[in-house]
Design a protein around this motif. Structure first.
Motif, PDB file in Angstrom:
ATOM      1  N   HIS A 173     -80.030 -45.715  27.457  1.00  0.00           N
ATOM      2  CA  HIS A 173     -81.157 -45.160  26.704  1.00  0.00           C
ATOM      3  C   HIS A 173     -80.972 -43.661  26.469  1.00  0.00           C
ATOM      4  CE1 HIS A 173     -85.374 -44.769  25.422  1.00  0.00           C
ATOM      5  NE2 HIS A 173     -85.345 -43.634  26.092  1.00  0.00           N
ATOM      6  N   LEU A 174     -80.631 -42.920  27.519  1.00  0.00           N
ATOM      7  CA  LEU A 174     -80.486 -41.469  27.386  1.00  0.00           C
ATOM      8  C   LEU A 174     -79.240 -41.069  26.609  1.00  0.00           C
ATOM      9  CD1 LEU A 174     -81.741 -40.246  30.883  1.00  0.00           C
ATOM     10  CD2 LEU A 174     -82.927 -40.135  28.669  1.00  0.00           C
ATOM     11  N   MET A 175     -78.164 -41.804  26.759  1.00  0.00           N
ATOM     12  CA  MET A 175     -76.945 -41.489  26.012  1.00  0.00           C
ATOM     13  C   MET A 175     -77.142 -41.695  24.511  1.00  0.00           C
ATOM     14  SD  MET A 175     -74.926 -40.180  28.151  1.00  0.00           S
ATOM     15  CE  MET A 175     -73.372 -40.084  27.289  1.00  0.00           C
ATOM     16  N   GLU A 176     -78.001 -42.635  24.132  1.00  0.00           N
ATOM     17  CA  GLU A 176     -78.305 -42.867  22.720  1.00  0.00           C
ATOM     18  C   GLU A 176     -79.092 -41.713  22.101  1.00  0.00           C
ATOM     19  OE1 GLU A 176     -80.377 -46.599  22.623  1.00  0.00           O
ATOM     20  OE2 GLU A 176     -78.596 -47.742  23.197  1.00  0.00           O
ATOM     21  N   ARG A 177     -79.706 -40.877  22.933  1.00  0.00           N
ATOM     22  CA  ARG A 177     -80.506 -39.748  22.447  1.00  0.00           C
ATOM     23  C   ARG A 177     -79.703 -38.459  22.345  1.00  0.00           C
ATOM     24  NH1 ARG A 177     -82.446 -44.191  23.104  1.00  0.00           N
ATOM     25  NH2 ARG A 177     -84.448 -44.616  22.222  1.00  0.00           N
ATOM     26  N   ASP A 178     -78.392 -38.536  22.361  1.00  0.00           N
ATOM     27  CA  ASP A 178     -77.497 -37.393  22.189  1.00  0.00           C
ATOM     28  C   ASP A 178     -77.776 -36.266  23.190  1.00  0.00           C
ATOM     29  OD1 ASP A 178     -75.548 -35.691  21.289  1.00  0.00           O
ATOM     30  OD2 ASP A 178     -76.542 -35.214  19.391  1.00  0.00           O
ATOM     31  N   PRO A 179     -77.338 -36.425  24.440  1.00  0.00           N
ATOM     32  CA  PRO A 179     -77.593 -35.426  25.478  1.00  0.00           C
ATOM     33  C   PRO A 179     -77.075 -34.026  25.132  1.00  0.00           C
ATOM     34  CG  PRO A 179     -76.469 -37.337  26.404  1.00  0.00           C
ATOM     35  CD  PRO A 179     -76.578 -37.556  24.937  1.00  0.00           C
ATOM     36  N   LYS A 180     -76.146 -33.929  24.203  1.00  0.00           N
ATOM     37  CA  LYS A 180     -75.645 -32.604  23.806  1.00  0.00           C
ATOM     38  C   LYS A 180     -76.745 -31.755  23.194  1.00  0.00           C
ATOM     39  CE  LYS A 180     -70.926 -34.063  23.281  1.00  0.00           C
ATOM     40  NZ  LYS A 180     -69.803 -34.351  22.435  1.00  0.00           N
ATOM     41  N   THR A 181     -77.851 -32.385  22.799  1.00  0.00           N
ATOM     42  CA  THR A 181     -78.950 -31.644  22.183  1.00  0.00           C
ATOM     43  C   THR A 181     -80.136 -31.404  23.117  1.00  0.00           C
ATOM     44  OG1 THR A 181     -79.993 -33.648  21.313  1.00  0.00           O
ATOM     45  CG2 THR A 181     -78.370 -32.558  19.901  1.00  0.00           C
ATOM     46  N   TRP A 182     -80.121 -31.968  24.324  1.00  0.00           N
ATOM     47  CA  TRP A 182     -81.260 -31.755  25.223  1.00  0.00           C
ATOM     48  C   TRP A 182     -80.879 -31.457  26.671  1.00  0.00           C
ATOM     49  CZ3 TRP A 182     -81.322 -35.323  29.078  1.00  0.00           C
ATOM     50  CH2 TRP A 182     -80.749 -36.565  28.826  1.00  0.00           C
ATOM     51  N   SER A 183     -79.625 -31.491  27.030  1.00  0.00           N
ATOM     52  CA  SER A 183     -79.206 -31.148  28.398  1.00  0.00           C
ATOM     53  C   SER A 183     -78.467 -29.810  28.390  1.00  0.00           C
ATOM     54  CB  SER A 183     -78.288 -32.222  28.973  1.00  0.00           C
ATOM     55  OG  SER A 183     -77.816 -31.819  30.245  1.00  0.00           O
ATOM     56  N   LYS A 184     -78.859 -28.925  29.295  1.00  0.00           N
ATOM     57  CA  LYS A 184     -78.246 -27.595  29.373  1.00  0.00           C
ATOM     58  C   LYS A 184     -76.733 -27.655  29.570  1.00  0.00           C
ATOM     59  CE  LYS A 184     -81.664 -24.371  31.066  1.00  0.00           C
ATOM     60  NZ  LYS A 184     -81.978 -23.474  32.170  1.00  0.00           N
ATOM     61  N   ALA A 185     -76.240 -28.729  30.116  1.00  0.00           N
ATOM     62  CA  ALA A 185     -74.805 -28.862  30.381  1.00  0.00           C
ATOM     63  C   ALA A 185     -73.974 -28.707  29.114  1.00  0.00           C
ATOM     64  CB  ALA A 185     -74.512 -30.209  31.034  1.00  0.00           C
ATOM     65  N   PHE A 186     -74.555 -28.987  27.965  1.00  0.00           N
ATOM     66  CA  PHE A 186     -73.812 -28.984  26.714  1.00  0.00           C
ATOM     67  C   PHE A 186     -74.199 -27.849  25.763  1.00  0.00           C
ATOM     68  CE2 PHE A 186     -74.158 -33.340  28.283  1.00  0.00           C
ATOM     69  CZ  PHE A 186     -72.816 -33.659  28.418  1.00  0.00           C
ATOM     70  N   PHE A 187     -75.139 -26.992  26.175  1.00  0.00           N
ATOM     71  CA  PHE A 187     -75.587 -25.928  25.277  1.00  0.00           C
ATOM     72  C   PHE A 187     -74.492 -24.892  25.079  1.00  0.00           C
ATOM     73  CE2 PHE A 187     -80.369 -26.442  26.379  1.00  0.00           C
ATOM     74  CZ  PHE A 187     -80.372 -27.673  25.762  1.00  0.00           C
ATOM     75  N   GLN A 188     -74.487 -24.275  23.918  1.00  0.00           N
ATOM     76  CA  GLN A 188     -73.513 -23.231  23.625  1.00  0.00           C
ATOM     77  C   GLN A 188     -73.768 -22.047  24.556  1.00  0.00           C
ATOM     78  OE1 GLN A 188     -73.356 -22.339  19.417  1.00  0.00           O
ATOM     79  NE2 GLN A 188     -73.550 -24.498  18.894  1.00  0.00           N
ATOM     80  N   ILE A 189     -72.699 -21.524  25.124  1.00  0.00           N
ATOM     81  CA  ILE A 189     -72.851 -20.488  26.158  1.00  0.00           C
ATOM     82  C   ILE A 189     -73.132 -19.098  25.585  1.00  0.00           C
ATOM     83  CG2 ILE A 189     -71.510 -21.680  27.915  1.00  0.00           C
ATOM     84  CD1 ILE A 189     -69.123 -19.911  27.136  1.00  0.00           C
ATOM     85  N   ASP A 190     -72.948 -18.905  24.288  1.00  0.00           N
ATOM     86  CA  ASP A 190     -73.184 -17.587  23.713  1.00  0.00           C
ATOM     87  C   ASP A 190     -74.629 -17.390  23.230  1.00  0.00           C
ATOM     88  OD1 ASP A 190     -73.017 -19.398  21.609  1.00  0.00           O
ATOM     89  OD2 ASP A 190     -72.027 -17.974  20.269  1.00  0.00           O
ATOM     90  N   ARG A 191     -75.526 -18.302  23.591  1.00  0.00           N
ATOM     91  CA  ARG A 191     -76.914 -18.204  23.160  1.00  0.00           C
ATOM     92  C   ARG A 191     -77.766 -17.563  24.248  1.00  0.00           C
ATOM     93  NH1 ARG A 191     -76.943 -20.640  17.928  1.00  0.00           N
ATOM     94  NH2 ARG A 191     -74.729 -21.019  17.758  1.00  0.00           N
ATOM     95  N   ALA A 192     -78.686 -16.694  23.837  1.00  0.00           N
ATOM     96  CA  ALA A 192     -79.581 -16.063  24.795  1.00  0.00           C
ATOM     97  C   ALA A 192     -80.717 -17.007  25.202  1.00  0.00           C
ATOM     98  CB  ALA A 192     -80.178 -14.780  24.188  1.00  0.00           C
ATOM     99  N   CYS A 193     -80.954 -18.034  24.394  1.00  0.00           N
ATOM    100  CA  CYS A 193     -82.053 -18.960  24.644  1.00  0.00           C
ATOM    101  C   CYS A 193     -81.602 -20.053  25.608  1.00  0.00           C
ATOM    102  CB  CYS A 193     -82.495 -19.592  23.328  1.00  0.00           C
ATOM    103  SG  CYS A 193     -83.812 -20.789  23.526  1.00  0.00           S
ATOM    104  N   ASP A 194     -82.283 -20.181  26.733  1.00  0.00           N
ATOM    105  CA  ASP A 194     -81.928 -21.249  27.670  1.00  0.00           C
ATOM    106  C   ASP A 194     -83.008 -22.335  27.698  1.00  0.00           C
ATOM    107  OD1 ASP A 194     -83.941 -19.985  29.062  1.00  0.00           O
ATOM    108  OD2 ASP A 194     -82.846 -19.882  30.958  1.00  0.00           O
ATOM    109  N   ALA A 195     -83.920 -22.298  26.747  1.00  0.00           N
ATOM    110  CA  ALA A 195     -85.018 -23.270  26.703  1.00  0.00           C
ATOM    111  C   ALA A 195     -84.494 -24.647  26.328  1.00  0.00           C
ATOM    112  CB  ALA A 195     -86.077 -22.828  25.705  1.00  0.00           C
ATOM    113  N   PHE A 196     -85.073 -25.667  26.942  1.00  0.00           N
ATOM    114  CA  PHE A 196     -84.713 -27.031  26.598  1.00  0.00           C
ATOM    115  C   PHE A 196     -85.946 -27.904  26.601  1.00  0.00           C
ATOM    116  CE2 PHE A 196     -84.249 -26.573  31.133  1.00  0.00           C
ATOM    117  CZ  PHE A 196     -84.674 -27.760  31.680  1.00  0.00           C
TER     118      PHE A 196
END
Length: 196
Positions: A173-196
């Motif tokens: 279920h969670l993998m179908e929701r594209d974790p790259k868009t909601w888990s901090k593990a995949f967020f771009q590191i050059d962004r100042a925003c850490d909100a999820f």
């Protein structure tokens, strides 16, 4: 008057007064600026230190920067709104911009087309609410937030495997929701925003 999404104003001055009164009553610093294209920008923040943090107040709460009323939410109306907003805030193709949304299909398509360099995230609370409708129990909620807050892919996989051991369908279920868009593990590191 309190500004409410979908509210209609008799004229621009009534809307300006409504926003101003609301901001003053709730302790926001509010100012109006003209953009390069003579559109009126409304900017506000809570406290003098936060002038750089547009979209967040001193309590780290989100507040609206802009809103629009349209007949129907579609890719075309989202593109129109995105064009106006991005032009006003000067974000060009979105380099350095992080957008968090609630998965509206038209919005996702418009953002990919209009600001390809922006990082698009899904609102984790929205993902969690839908997840909890299907998988009830405090253990699922707790593990979901561990997954979402994971700062490395290794931690993400560890927490996902814990979920999978309890109920294999949670993983799918969670993998179908594209974790790259909601888990901090995949967020771009050059962004100042850490909100999820």
């Amino acid at each position: 008057m309190v500004p409410i999404i979908g509210m209609k104003s008799a004229n621009p001055m009534q809307l300006k007064l409504c926003i101003t009164n609301y901001a003053v009553k709730n302790g926001y610093d509010l100012w109006y600026e003209k953009s390069d294209h003579n559109r009126l920008l409304v900017k506000c923040c809570k406290g003098k230190k936060n002038k750089k943090n547009k979209g967040r107040d001193a309590n780290n709460h989100i507040y609206p920067l802009a809103w629009v009323v349209v007949a129907v939410e579609s890719k075309e109306t989202w593109k129109w709104f995105a064009d106006l907003l991005l032009d006003d805030i000067g974000m060009g193709n979105g380099h350095g911009l992080t957008l968090i949304s609630y998965q509206h299909k038209g919005l996702l398509e418009a953002i990919k087309e209009r600001v390809p360099a922006a990082e698009h995230r899904q609102h984790a609370r929205h993902i969690c609410a839908n997840f909890m409708k299907k998988f009830k129990g405090q253990q699922f909620s707790k593990l979901f937030w561990y997954v979402a807050a994971s700062t490395t892919q290794t931690k993400f996989e560890q927490h996902m495997n814990k979920l999978k051991k309890i109920e294999p369908l949670t993983y799918d279920h969670l993998m179908e929701r594209d974790p790259k868009t909601w888990s901090k593990a995949f967020f771009q590191i050059d962004r100042a925003c850490d909100a999820f």
